[in-house]
Design a protein around this motif. Structure first.
Motif, PDB file in Angstrom:
ATOM      1  N   LEU A   1       0.423  -0.994  -0.266  1.00  0.00           N
ATOM      2  CA  LEU A   1       0.215   0.118   0.075  1.00  0.00           C
ATOM      3  C   LEU A   1       0.954   1.252  -0.047  1.00  0.00           C
ATOM      4  CD1 LEU A   1      -2.692   0.797   0.713  1.00  0.00           C
ATOM      5  CD2 LEU A   1      -2.467   1.115   2.859  1.00  0.00           C
ATOM      6  N   THR A   2       0.804   1.753  -1.149  1.00  0.00           N
ATOM      7  CA  THR A   2       1.567   3.329  -1.422  1.00  0.00           C
ATOM      8  C   THR A   2       0.457   4.652  -0.804  1.00  0.00           C
ATOM      9  OG1 THR A   2       3.134   1.906  -2.269  1.00  0.00           O
ATOM     10  CG2 THR A   2       3.497   4.754  -2.855  1.00  0.00           C
ATOM     11  N   VAL A   3       0.701   4.860   0.203  1.00  0.00           N
ATOM     12  CA  VAL A   3       0.039   6.228   0.172  1.00  0.00           C
ATOM     13  C   VAL A   3       0.246   7.716  -0.208  1.00  0.00           C
ATOM     14  CG1 VAL A   3      -1.312   7.300   2.257  1.00  0.00           C
ATOM     15  CG2 VAL A   3      -1.259   4.967   1.511  1.00  0.00           C
ATOM     16  N   LYS A   4      -0.012   9.291  -0.260  1.00  0.00           N
ATOM     17  CA  LYS A   4       0.749   9.895  -0.641  1.00  0.00           C
ATOM     18  C   LYS A   4      -0.713  10.467   0.330  1.00  0.00           C
ATOM     19  CE  LYS A   4       3.849   8.804  -3.355  1.00  0.00           C
ATOM     20  NZ  LYS A   4       4.970   8.099  -3.007  1.00  0.00           N
ATOM     21  N   MET A   5      -0.364  11.675   1.207  1.00  0.00           N
ATOM     22  CA  MET A   5      -0.817  12.266   1.623  1.00  0.00           C
ATOM     23  C   MET A   5      -1.281  13.892   1.023  1.00  0.00           C
ATOM     24  SD  MET A   5      -1.935  10.927   4.510  1.00  0.00           S
ATOM     25  CE  MET A   5      -1.502   9.376   5.409  1.00  0.00           C
ATOM     26  N   LEU A   6      -1.958  14.513   0.482  1.00  0.00           N
ATOM     27  CA  LEU A   6      -1.789  15.213  -0.054  1.00  0.00           C
ATOM     28  C   LEU A   6      -2.395  17.274   0.279  1.00  0.00           C
ATOM     29  CD1 LEU A   6      -3.195  14.072  -3.237  1.00  0.00           C
ATOM     30  CD2 LEU A   6      -0.950  14.451  -2.653  1.00  0.00           C
ATOM     31  N   LYS A   7      -2.827  16.888   1.333  1.00  0.00           N
ATOM     32  CA  LYS A   7      -3.735  17.665   2.163  1.00  0.00           C
ATOM     33  C   LYS A   7      -4.593  16.996   3.110  1.00  0.00           C
ATOM     34  CE  LYS A   7      -5.834  21.107  -1.430  1.00  0.00           C
ATOM     35  NZ  LYS A   7      -4.587  22.239  -1.635  1.00  0.00           N
ATOM     36  N   PRO A   8      -3.725  18.209   4.211  1.00  0.00           N
ATOM     37  CA  PRO A   8      -4.587  17.822   6.142  1.00  0.00           C
ATOM     38  C   PRO A   8      -5.855  16.813   5.820  1.00  0.00           C
ATOM     39  CG  PRO A   8      -3.714  20.026   6.369  1.00  0.00           C
ATOM     40  CD  PRO A   8      -3.601  19.301   4.669  1.00  0.00           C
ATOM     41  N   ILE A   9      -6.443  15.609   6.418  1.00  0.00           N
ATOM     42  CA  ILE A   9      -7.915  14.634   6.328  1.00  0.00           C
ATOM     43  C   ILE A   9      -8.089  15.571   7.901  1.00  0.00           C
ATOM     44  CG2 ILE A   9      -9.357  13.325   7.505  1.00  0.00           C
ATOM     45  CD1 ILE A   9      -7.496  12.756   4.644  1.00  0.00           C
ATOM     46  N   PRO A  10      -9.061  16.462   7.579  1.00  0.00           N
ATOM     47  CA  PRO A  10      -9.891  17.347   7.835  1.00  0.00           C
ATOM     48  C   PRO A  10     -10.877  16.140   9.448  1.00  0.00           C
ATOM     49  CG  PRO A  10     -11.107  17.400   6.238  1.00  0.00           C
ATOM     50  CD  PRO A  10     -10.107  16.208   6.002  1.00  0.00           C
ATOM     51  N   ARG A  11     -10.950  17.154  10.446  1.00  0.00           N
ATOM     52  CA  ARG A  11     -11.732  16.144  11.786  1.00  0.00           C
ATOM     53  C   ARG A  11     -13.236  16.991  11.659  1.00  0.00           C
ATOM     54  NH1 ARG A  11     -10.731  17.588  17.469  1.00  0.00           N
ATOM     55  NH2 ARG A  11     -12.903  16.865  18.191  1.00  0.00           N
ATOM     56  N   ASP A  12     -13.807  15.688  11.469  1.00  0.00           N
ATOM     57  CA  ASP A  12     -15.014  15.815  12.167  1.00  0.00           C
ATOM     58  C   ASP A  12     -16.132  16.708  10.828  1.00  0.00           C
ATOM     59  OD1 ASP A  12     -15.718  15.107  14.195  1.00  0.00           O
ATOM     60  OD2 ASP A  12     -14.717  17.185  14.812  1.00  0.00           O
ATOM     61  N   VAL A  13     -15.258  16.586   9.014  1.00  0.00           N
ATOM     62  CA  VAL A  13     -16.407  16.934   8.019  1.00  0.00           C
ATOM     63  C   VAL A  13     -16.198  15.370   7.338  1.00  0.00           C
ATOM     64  CG1 VAL A  13     -15.463  18.177   5.697  1.00  0.00           C
ATOM     65  CG2 VAL A  13     -14.654  18.322   8.198  1.00  0.00           C
ATOM     66  N   PRO A  14     -17.714  15.251   6.528  1.00  0.00           N
ATOM     67  CA  PRO A  14     -17.116  14.369   5.339  1.00  0.00           C
ATOM     68  C   PRO A  14     -16.733  14.192   4.431  1.00  0.00           C
ATOM     69  CG  PRO A  14     -19.840  15.497   6.135  1.00  0.00           C
ATOM     70  CD  PRO A  14     -18.092  16.496   6.620  1.00  0.00           C
ATOM     71  N   LEU A  15     -16.175  12.939   4.538  1.00  0.00           N
ATOM     72  CA  LEU A  15     -15.052  12.420   2.993  1.00  0.00           C
ATOM     73  C   LEU A  15     -16.114  11.688   2.076  1.00  0.00           C
ATOM     74  CD1 LEU A  15     -11.969  12.548   5.143  1.00  0.00           C
ATOM     75  CD2 LEU A  15     -12.710  14.911   3.583  1.00  0.00           C
ATOM     76  N   VAL A  16     -15.171  11.409   0.864  1.00  0.00           N
ATOM     77  CA  VAL A  16     -15.952  10.316   0.139  1.00  0.00           C
ATOM     78  C   VAL A  16     -14.383   9.559  -0.097  1.00  0.00           C
ATOM     79  CG1 VAL A  16     -16.863   9.286  -2.068  1.00  0.00           C
ATOM     80  CG2 VAL A  16     -17.806  11.594  -0.955  1.00  0.00           C
ATOM     81  N   ALA A  17     -14.330   8.218  -0.180  1.00  0.00           N
ATOM     82  CA  ALA A  17     -13.181   8.371  -0.412  1.00  0.00           C
ATOM     83  C   ALA A  17     -13.948   6.611  -1.685  1.00  0.00           C
ATOM     84  CB  ALA A  17     -12.375   6.730   1.034  1.00  0.00           C
ATOM     85  N   GLU A  18     -12.781   6.638  -2.577  1.00  0.00           N
ATOM     86  CA  GLU A  18     -13.044   5.377  -3.891  1.00  0.00           C
ATOM     87  C   GLU A  18     -12.371   4.796  -3.703  1.00  0.00           C
ATOM     88  OE1 GLU A  18     -16.037   8.301  -6.463  1.00  0.00           O
ATOM     89  OE2 GLU A  18     -14.588   8.262  -7.335  1.00  0.00           O
ATOM     90  N   GLY A  19     -12.191   3.352  -4.246  1.00  0.00           N
ATOM     91  CA  GLY A  19     -11.778   2.678  -5.151  1.00  0.00           C
ATOM     92  C   GLY A  19     -11.997   1.953  -6.244  1.00  0.00           C
ATOM     93  N   LYS A  20     -10.425   1.583  -7.167  1.00  0.00           N
ATOM     94  CA  LYS A  20     -11.076   1.328  -8.527  1.00  0.00           C
ATOM     95  C   LYS A  20     -10.109   0.575  -9.431  1.00  0.00           C
ATOM     96  CE  LYS A  20      -9.888   4.011 -12.280  1.00  0.00           C
ATOM     97  NZ  LYS A  20      -9.786   4.655 -13.662  1.00  0.00           N
ATOM     98  N   VAL A  21     -10.020  -0.820  -9.560  1.00  0.00           N
ATOM     99  CA  VAL A  21      -9.468  -1.869  -9.524  1.00  0.00           C
ATOM    100  C   VAL A  21      -8.249  -1.415 -11.051  1.00  0.00           C
ATOM    101  CG1 VAL A  21      -9.028  -4.236 -10.710  1.00  0.00           C
ATOM    102  CG2 VAL A  21     -10.544  -3.485  -8.842  1.00  0.00           C
ATOM    103  N   LEU A  22      -7.379  -1.764 -11.505  1.00  0.00           N
ATOM    104  CA  LEU A  22      -6.732  -1.321 -12.323  1.00  0.00           C
ATOM    105  C   LEU A  22      -6.443  -1.794 -13.035  1.00  0.00           C
ATOM    106  CD1 LEU A  22      -3.793   1.658 -10.749  1.00  0.00           C
ATOM    107  CD2 LEU A  22      -6.076   2.174 -11.874  1.00  0.00           C
ATOM    108  N   HIS A  23      -5.741  -3.732 -12.219  1.00  0.00           N
ATOM    109  CA  HIS A  23      -5.578  -4.642 -13.068  1.00  0.00           C
ATOM    110  C   HIS A  23      -6.201  -5.735 -11.987  1.00  0.00           C
ATOM    111  CE1 HIS A  23      -3.511  -7.592 -15.068  1.00  0.00           C
ATOM    112  NE2 HIS A  23      -2.468  -7.779 -14.146  1.00  0.00           N
ATOM    113  N   ILE A  24      -6.366  -7.061 -12.293  1.00  0.00           N
ATOM    114  CA  ILE A  24      -6.644  -8.273 -11.916  1.00  0.00           C
ATOM    115  C   ILE A  24      -6.600  -9.476 -12.709  1.00  0.00           C
ATOM    116  CG2 ILE A  24      -8.942  -8.458 -13.049  1.00  0.00           C
ATOM    117  CD1 ILE A  24      -8.709  -8.537  -9.022  1.00  0.00           C
ATOM    118  N   SER A  25      -5.592 -10.457 -12.211  1.00  0.00           N
ATOM    119  CA  SER A  25      -5.038 -11.711 -12.444  1.00  0.00           C
ATOM    120  C   SER A  25      -5.614 -12.988 -11.602  1.00  0.00           C
ATOM    121  CB  SER A  25      -3.558 -11.548 -12.892  1.00  0.00           C
ATOM    122  OG  SER A  25      -2.912 -11.526 -11.426  1.00  0.00           O
TER     123      SER A  25
END
Length: 146
Positions: free
Chosen positions: A92-116
């Motif tokens: 898992l490689t994570v890039k933090m681009l901006k601070p995650i705010p506290r008590d603010v609704p967020l949307v997280a999405e995941g998408k498959v790039l490759h499957i074998s």
């Protein structure tokens, strides 16, 4: 008779959880997140960091974003798996681009790039309501077949 968890495909399992027909995993209590949508190769979660997720400086700990991103990338891969097949994150490689705010609704999405037969590669993002990208990840999952 009720189906056992092993009898659901990954997509069926996640869609049943999104509809509330099956309980959400316990991690969703520790890291407040809920599955909003699951389709083949794609998931969308709602998430919100709170006072339980703060670092010593009072900001949201990076582990919050890493956990949410691990969840959306892994679940995206899971949507592509047949019944009885599991997976585990190996990278898992994570890039933090901006601070995650506290008590603010967020949307997280995941998408498959490759499957074998043995590997799934996915990307994930966390955005605020305005669509600003806060964190991004790529993950490799080992597919566990019996």
């Amino acid at each position: 008779m009720t189906k056992s968890i092993a009898e659901y495909s990954g997509l069926e399992l996640l869609q049943a959880m999104a509809r509330g027909e099956l309980p959400a995993p316990s991690i969703t209590v520790t890291m407040p997140m809920s599955l909003l949508e699951a389709d083949a190769g794609f998931v969308r979660f709602a998430a919100k960091a709170d006072e339980r997720h703060l670092n010593p400086l009072g900001g949201v700990h990076g582990g919050f974003a890493a956990t949410v991103l691990d969840s959306v990338t892994g679940c995206a891969v899971h949507t592509m798996l047949e019944a009885g097949v599991g997976y585990g994150t190996v990278d898992l490689t994570v890039k933090m681009l901006k601070p995650i705010p506290r008590d603010v609704p967020l949307v997280a999405e995941g998408k498959v790039l490759h499957i074998s037969r043995t590997l799934g590669v996915a990307e994930g993002s966390i955005r605020n309501a305005e669509g600003t990208l806060l964190a991004h990840a790529t993950a490799t999952c080992m597919i566990l077949r019996r």
